[in-house]
Design an enzyme around this catalytic site. Sequence first.
Site, short mmCIF file in Angstrom:
data_model
loop_
_atom_site.label_atom_id
_atom_site.label_comp_id
_atom_site.label_asym_id
_atom_site.label_seq_id
_atom_site.Cartn_x
_atom_site.Cartn_y
_atom_site.Cartn_z
N GLY A 198 0.80 -1.22 0.00
CA GLY A 198 0.00 0.00 0.00
C GLY A 198 0.84 1.27 0.00
N GLY A 221 -4.07 -8.45 -1.57
CA GLY A 221 -5.30 -8.69 -2.31
C GLY A 221 -5.40 -10.12 -2.81
N ASP A 243 0.57 -11.90 -1.31
CA ASP A 243 1.82 -11.82 -0.55
C ASP A 243 1.89 -12.79 0.63
OD1 ASP A 243 -0.06 -10.36 0.82
OD2 ASP A 243 0.98 -8.44 0.61
#
Length: 325
Positions: free
Chosen positions: A14, A75, A116
């Site tokens: 992010g 995500g 991830d």
Amino acid sequence: MFVKECSLGIDIGGTKIAAGLVDRSGHVLKQQTYSTPKESKDRILDVLRETVITFSNLAKEAGYNINGVGIGTAGQVNYDIGRIISGTSNITDWNNIPIIDYLKQYTSLPIYLDNDANTFAIAEYVFGEARGTDNLIGLTLGTGVGGGVISQGDLIRGEWGGAGELGHMTVNMNGPDCNCGSKGCIEVYASGTGIANRMKERLENLESTDLTEELKVYQGNRNQLTSKEVFSWYEAEMPVAKETINLAILALSYGIVNMIHTFNPSVIVLGGGLVREREWIATTIQEHIQHKGMSSLIGTVDIRLSKLGYDAGLIGASSQVWFQK
Ligand SMILES: [Zn+2]
């Protein structure tokens, strides 16, 4: 000339995108970080394209051979078609993007894309604390709680790649609402956000006579409170902070017992900013689980702390290149 084999890892988060060349032992040879563009997904794709081109040139100059590109992202990822399905609110517009098809226009290298937490599990298997076993679980504890399961040497992906959302395992049916739509998930207790939220609830319910000076600062300003404060108060033995952290560890321990019953792993590796350099969390969970669940399954499991450090995301992303079979 001696040619060193390596992979290009790209970790999309992010706030930053970390990219680097990583060798077959998990050592980072060269790396760069970029701020994650906030304007649009197209700007993020621009950074990915530039990264691939820049590092291909860097590798050539340094005499390295890149075997493939591994990308890890927050995500949900459709692994089969190399597409982000639904991203995270931290990354602008990060939904339904065919990343692999896009990058194939600029490189002929093989490209792998996964979420991830899966790449974390792969890195622990290929380079890290779970080398030598084919049955392991990786858990990432940060803003949220992510999971990746390797069973008999294969990553469990499910129908389209969405399997392993272990942070959304319910440990209390009557627990707080989770942003996934369920209740009482591990994540609402044991993520950074969860720990801060549970601490805020405790603050609301404290009698004013029980408020210490440092808590009063946050009483009228609860949104400023993060898990960082809660851990430092825990270390200072503040009772409400101890209750909050102990509950987080207990929720995680029950969740881990569920995971052990389901997957029969031999190693569970904990990683992410929340547990980094906190070996006591692994030790405490190891003690907790001994008294819960089936001893035949529990007794053979080692809970370990990741040693991949601050480059874990990058190393994880790169590890996919060596994991493919
Ligand atoms: Zn959930």
